[in-house]
Scaffold this motif. Sequence first.
Motif, PDB file in Angstrom:
ATOM      1  N   MET A 112     -42.398  29.551 111.146  1.00 30.67           N
ATOM      2  CA  MET A 112     -41.332  30.321 111.782  1.00 30.67           C
ATOM      3  C   MET A 112     -40.257  30.667 110.755  1.00 30.67           C
ATOM      4  O   MET A 112     -40.033  29.916 109.820  1.00 30.67           O
ATOM      5  N   GLU A 113     -39.619  31.789 110.959  1.00 31.58           N
ATOM      6  CA  GLU A 113     -38.484  32.189 110.139  1.00 31.58           C
ATOM      7  C   GLU A 113     -37.222  31.761 110.865  1.00 31.58           C
ATOM      8  O   GLU A 113     -36.695  32.483 111.689  1.00 31.58           O
ATOM      9  N   SER A 114     -36.772  30.561 110.596  1.00 30.35           N
ATOM     10  CA  SER A 114     -35.593  30.012 111.248  1.00 30.35           C
ATOM     11  C   SER A 114     -34.815  29.209 110.220  1.00 30.35           C
ATOM     12  O   SER A 114     -35.385  28.692 109.266  1.00 30.35           O
TER      13      SER A 114
END
Length: 62
Positions: free
Chosen positions: A34-36
């Motif tokens: 995830m891009e978090s």
Amino acid sequence: MKPSSDPLVLKSHPGVGDRHPKAPQWRAVNVRLMESADIEGKVVYQGPKGQVVEAFVLRPAA
């Protein structure tokens, strides 16, 4: 032993086939990065009897 679904902090990116760090008989069967800012990804682990558990992987503190 069934792993808890508490968030994990791993030394490297998780991959399919990796063992759960606290329950080695469980293996990752699905990994989604995830891009978090604080969450690196989500891993689905499968146990020896086919049961599954999801765990979020947190980014290590800098």
